[in-house]
Structure formats: structure tokens, C-alpha cells
Design an enzyme around this catalytic site. Sequence first.
Site, PDB file in Angstrom:
ATOM      1  N   ARG A  45      51.018  18.573  71.959  1.00  0.00           N
ATOM      2  CA  ARG A  45      52.168  19.245  71.329  1.00  0.00           C
ATOM      3  C   ARG A  45      53.332  19.356  72.309  1.00  0.00           C
ATOM      4  NH1 ARG A  45      51.542  24.414  70.026  1.00  0.00           N
ATOM      5  NH2 ARG A  45      52.973  24.381  68.245  1.00  0.00           N
ATOM      6  N   HIS A  71      33.572  38.279  48.487  1.00  0.00           N
ATOM      7  CA  HIS A  71      32.214  38.207  47.930  1.00  0.00           C
ATOM      8  C   HIS A  71      32.044  36.875  47.196  1.00  0.00           C
ATOM      9  CE1 HIS A  71      29.761  38.411  44.289  1.00  0.00           C
ATOM     10  NE2 HIS A  71      28.956  39.245  44.916  1.00  0.00           N
ATOM     11  N   ASN A  72      33.025  36.524  46.371  1.00  0.00           N
ATOM     12  CA  ASN A  72      32.924  35.280  45.603  1.00  0.00           C
ATOM     13  C   ASN A  72      32.994  34.057  46.510  1.00  0.00           C
ATOM     14  OD1 ASN A  72      33.035  37.100  43.493  1.00  0.00           O
ATOM     15  ND2 ASN A  72      34.287  35.778  42.214  1.00  0.00           N
ATOM     16  N   ASN A 117      38.691  40.107  37.392  1.00  0.00           N
ATOM     17  CA  ASN A 117      38.729  39.303  38.628  1.00  0.00           C
ATOM     18  C   ASN A 117      40.189  39.047  38.999  1.00  0.00           C
ATOM     19  OD1 ASN A 117      36.206  38.909  39.682  1.00  0.00           O
ATOM     20  ND2 ASN A 117      35.747  37.169  38.341  1.00  0.00           N
ATOM     21  N   LYS A 172      41.054  39.500  30.326  1.00  0.00           N
ATOM     22  CA  LYS A 172      41.270  38.269  31.109  1.00  0.00           C
ATOM     23  C   LYS A 172      42.288  38.573  32.212  1.00  0.00           C
ATOM     24  CE  LYS A 172      42.348  33.449  30.022  1.00  0.00           C
ATOM     25  NZ  LYS A 172      41.137  32.853  30.538  1.00  0.00           N
ATOM     26  N   ALA A 173      41.930  38.204  33.443  1.00  0.00           N
ATOM     27  CA  ALA A 173      42.819  38.524  34.570  1.00  0.00           C
ATOM     28  C   ALA A 173      44.134  37.762  34.448  1.00  0.00           C
ATOM     29  CB  ALA A 173      42.117  38.157  35.874  1.00  0.00           C
ATOM     30  N   SER A 197      30.896  42.692  40.298  1.00  0.00           N
ATOM     31  CA  SER A 197      30.060  41.487  40.327  1.00  0.00           C
ATOM     32  C   SER A 197      28.712  41.755  39.687  1.00  0.00           C
ATOM     33  CB  SER A 197      29.835  41.014  41.764  1.00  0.00           C
ATOM     34  OG  SER A 197      28.935  39.904  41.757  1.00  0.00           O
ATOM     35  N   GLY A 198      28.196  40.734  39.042  1.00  0.00           N
ATOM     36  CA  GLY A 198      26.867  40.856  38.455  1.00  0.00           C
ATOM     37  C   GLY A 198      26.783  40.180  37.108  1.00  0.00           C
ATOM     38  N   VAL A 234      32.585  39.962  26.821  1.00  0.00           N
ATOM     39  CA  VAL A 234      31.258  40.089  27.434  1.00  0.00           C
ATOM     40  C   VAL A 234      31.187  41.251  28.429  1.00  0.00           C
ATOM     41  CG1 VAL A 234      29.567  38.886  28.871  1.00  0.00           C
ATOM     42  CG2 VAL A 234      30.911  37.614  27.221  1.00  0.00           C
ATOM     43  N   GLU A 261      29.708  33.663  47.854  1.00  0.00           N
ATOM     44  CA  GLU A 261      28.855  33.154  46.759  1.00  0.00           C
ATOM     45  C   GLU A 261      28.991  31.625  46.635  1.00  0.00           C
ATOM     46  OE1 GLU A 261      29.426  35.356  43.018  1.00  0.00           O
ATOM     47  OE2 GLU A 261      29.474  33.431  41.988  1.00  0.00           O
ATOM     48  N   LYS A 276      36.093  41.807  46.758  1.00  0.00           N
ATOM     49  CA  LYS A 276      35.411  41.057  45.681  1.00  0.00           C
ATOM     50  C   LYS A 276      35.715  39.558  45.789  1.00  0.00           C
ATOM     51  CE  LYS A 276      33.338  39.978  41.777  1.00  0.00           C
ATOM     52  NZ  LYS A 276      33.966  38.926  41.061  1.00  0.00           N
TER      53      LYS A 276
END
Length: 482
Positions: free
Chosen positions: A448, A189-190, A106, A79-80, A132-133, A17, A193, A186
Site C-alpha cells: 500500500r 443468532h441467525n 425479524n 411481516k418485517a 427464535s424457535g 403462524v 445458525e 437475534k
Amino acid sequence: MSDKTGTAQIGVVGMAVMGSNLARNFASKGFKTAVFNRTYAKTEAVVAAHPEAGFIASETVEEFVDSLEKPRRILIMVKAGPATDATIDSLLPHLDQGDIIVDGGNTHFPDTRRREKRIAELGFNFIGCGISGGETGALLGPAMMPGGPKDSYAHIGPILEKISAQYDGEPCCTWIGQDGAGHFVKMIHNGIEYADMQFIGEAYDLLKGAGLSATEAADVFAQWNTGDLDSYLIEITAEVLRQVDAATGKPLVDVVVDAAGMKGTGTWTVQSSLDLGVPAAAIAEAVFARAASGSTSLRAAARAALQGPDGVISVDDREAFIADVRQALWCAKVIAYAQGLHLIKVGAEEYGWDIDVAACARIWRAGCIIRAKLLDRISNEYAAGNLETLLEAPSISAELAASNGSWRRVVARAAEAGVPIPGFSSALSYYDLVRADRTNAALTQGLRDFFGSHTYRRIDKEGTFHTLWSGDRSEVEAEDTH
Ligand code: NBP
């Protein structure tokens, strides 16, 4: 030498994709684009479906590398994880010194740091680029967060900036910093999100608790999207809430199983916050809420055993309540940004990255999932001053102060009614914790010292101290054993 040798300006590996849509994006901006996929049938399908792109397709890695002009620019979109290493290993034997590999997957930033070091030692350039997007962003313009050697950015940056989203004529792509900096940003960012989506879910639960139907709530979100909550996620919330399930005639949201999936970037963000000792509990609550949603046996056991209010909020003035929820949502969102951006600041210090926090907020203004009107203001605030935290920016602190009443009322009403709002309440606790003159950590230090002789410092004199708890309870100077 084939007639396609050295003709492509950019090559994309991975025709799933993301890779296929980014390849189409490059082609649509006038870049001659070479494409390659481990399984050739996928390449053939993409090329056949998009003749307008004029892709240069290759069946073998050798052919693909050969089709690129030098120094080569190769974007990997697979795929990461091990697939990225396998792809890099397949490319390396065919590259020349100075060629640039960009990993747009990612990827967890420590992997990018490892790869960058290895590839630089071999004489090639490696850029880890957070993208991202989703599918649409890949095709029409994503937000891009590239990190790696700055001099190689000069060669690849203009191309990435051309295909990225644009905001007021500015590209949503800029060099973030060295090695893993782009993937680190990034990742955060996630994390933001995750928090954004959790807060939206909590706002919906509150509206539902006050008696709004899914359609009515959709109208509220659509209305919110016209003001300073204007953002992609609020916009699509209205769309999702409005969707009616064709099979049952019910709102789709009522027939979807309430167990949220996740792919790991939120968890990485929280792990990083723990590693770096940065409080990011509102983001963590969002990750935990997804984990809780999927904990079927825990929820079943708790549901059978635990009593409490049923989540119904009786409101006299519905409009006032909706306005309160709106303000609480805005405040929580600001806290998530504050926590995420603080994490970026501390991460940059820890890993030696020269990250411009204002630029991070700037490139998130379009193309990415967290794009929001608020980011314009956040980037301006960071650009205007060297902020320790977003919360000290005058316009932000003033609005948080003005919204305090709404935020607290919402948290209190939710607690009374039994509506779970871990994000809103955690964000409010963070607000109160970081602004407190003194925290309960003084008592923690006392405890402590009591059980473990861990010592403490005093507010009134230099040094480290220990109370002889098992003796006469006098205080002695001690070696710091924090
Ligand atoms: P996927 O993450 O589904 O990966 C599929 C691709 O990886 C295919 O091209 C596949 O080739 C290739 N691949 C695999 Br699997 N193992 C391989 C190996 N050992 N060697 C070479 N290639 C291998 O694709 P995606 O959803 O397009 O995402 C691509 C990257 O972009 C991922 O890192 C993802 O996390 C990231 N990303 C995704 C989004 C999104 O919204 N989906 C957004 C931002 C970033 P094959 O066809 O031969 O199996």
C-alpha cells in the site's frame, strides 16, 4: 364501553403462524390475550380453531386497543419491514402515554433504532424483540431477545419470561440492551445458525465422501447428539437424513434441489461484520455457500469447465475418520460462536448497548434453533471472566488444541478429495490467523505504501513512515494516511 374494555393483559397483532402460536402460548400461561389481524377472517379462523384460549378478538384496531388493560402491552407479529411501520402507524393514534409496543418480527436492527427513537419522542415505549424457535417455539416457548427502554421491560419482561423457553428453571428471555440491541443479537443468532447448518452440511459431505449412506450418516449424527455436539440442529439432521422419499424410495435428501433459500438475516450479519470491521468469515462463508448453491448458471458453467477430484475420500479406518470429522465440526462450531459473540461485543461498544454476552449465550440454551449443550459452557465461560474472545476461555482453547490434529486432517483430506468445505477451512484459517504472532498485513502495508504512499508504522519505534519507492528508497517520517 364494551364489556371487554381493559380486560386483556396482552394483545397480539398478526395472526399468521408466529403471532397465532405466541397468542396461544400467552393464553396457555394464563394471560388474558387480545388478538387482531389486518384481515379479520384470519382472526376469526384462529379464534374458532382455539376456543380453549379464550381470546378477545376485535375487528378494528380501536376495539383491539380498547380491550387492553393500561398501560397496554402490544406484541406485533407481522411481516418485517413496511408492514411493521403500517401496523405501528395504525396503533399510535389510539394509544396512551406509557403504553408498550413490542415488535417481535425479524426486523433489521437499524429499523428498530429508528422506530424506538420516534415512538419514545411520542411518549410511548417501543421494544424490539428478537424471537427464535419457529412455529413450535412460538407455541411452547421460544428464546426471546428484547431490547429497548429498561424501565418498560419491568412491565412487559415478566410476561415474556413466562412464555419463553425455560432451561433449568431459568427463562430464555432477558433484557438485552437499549433500542435495537435485541434485534441485533437475534440477527447474530441467525448468522450463527447459518454457520451451524453449513458446518453440518460439510460434515455430511465428508461422511458421504467416505462412503456412508444417508442412513449411516443419520446414525452418526444421532450418535454425535449424545455427546458435546448435542444440539437441536444435529438432532434434526439425523431425522432429515433418515427420511425416505415415498415417491422414489430414495433418501429425501437425494431428491431435494440443492439450492438453499435465505431470508436476509445471515446477509445482515455479514454486512454488520463488515461495517464494524469484525472478522466473521466462517459465518460469511455460510451465507456465500447458500448464494453459490442458488447460482445455477455459475455452477453449470463451472461444472462444464473445471476439472478436479470427484469428492471420494478413501479411508482405511472409517471410525477414525468419523471421529476426526466430529472434532472438526465441534471446532468450526466454536469458531462461529466466537465470531458471532465478538460481533456482539463490538456492536455493543459501537452502538452504546450494555449487552451481557454471557446472558445472550444463556438465553440461547433452549427454545431457539441454535440451542446446544455447548452454550451452557459458553455462558459459564463468559460469566467467569471478561473475555475478549471465546477462544481465550481456558476450557475452550484446551479442547481446540486437543482437536487440532483432527481438524487439520479433515481440511487436508477434503482439499485432496475435492470436497468443498468453505466453513471448516475458513474457521481453521481464522484460528491460525488470530493466534499468529505476525500476519501478512505487514507486506500488505508495504504494498500500500509502494503504490499509494499510504504509510506504515514500525515495530521498533513510534511514528508513521513512508519509503521513497520512486526515489532512493530511503525512509522518511510521514503523516499518517491509513
Ligand atoms: P408473515 O411474516 O408471513 O406475515 C404475515 C402477517 O403480516 C399477517 O398477519 C399479515 O396480515 C400481516 N401483514 C402484512 Br403481510 N402486511 C401488513 C400490513 N401492511 N399491515 C398490517 N399487517 C400486515 O408471518 P409469520 O411467519 O407469522 O412471521 C411474523 C414475524 O415473525 C415476521 O417478522 C417473521 O420474520 C418473524 N419470525 C418468523 C419466524 C418463523 O419461523 N416463521 C420465526 C421468528 C420470527 P394479513 O393476514 O392481513 O395479510
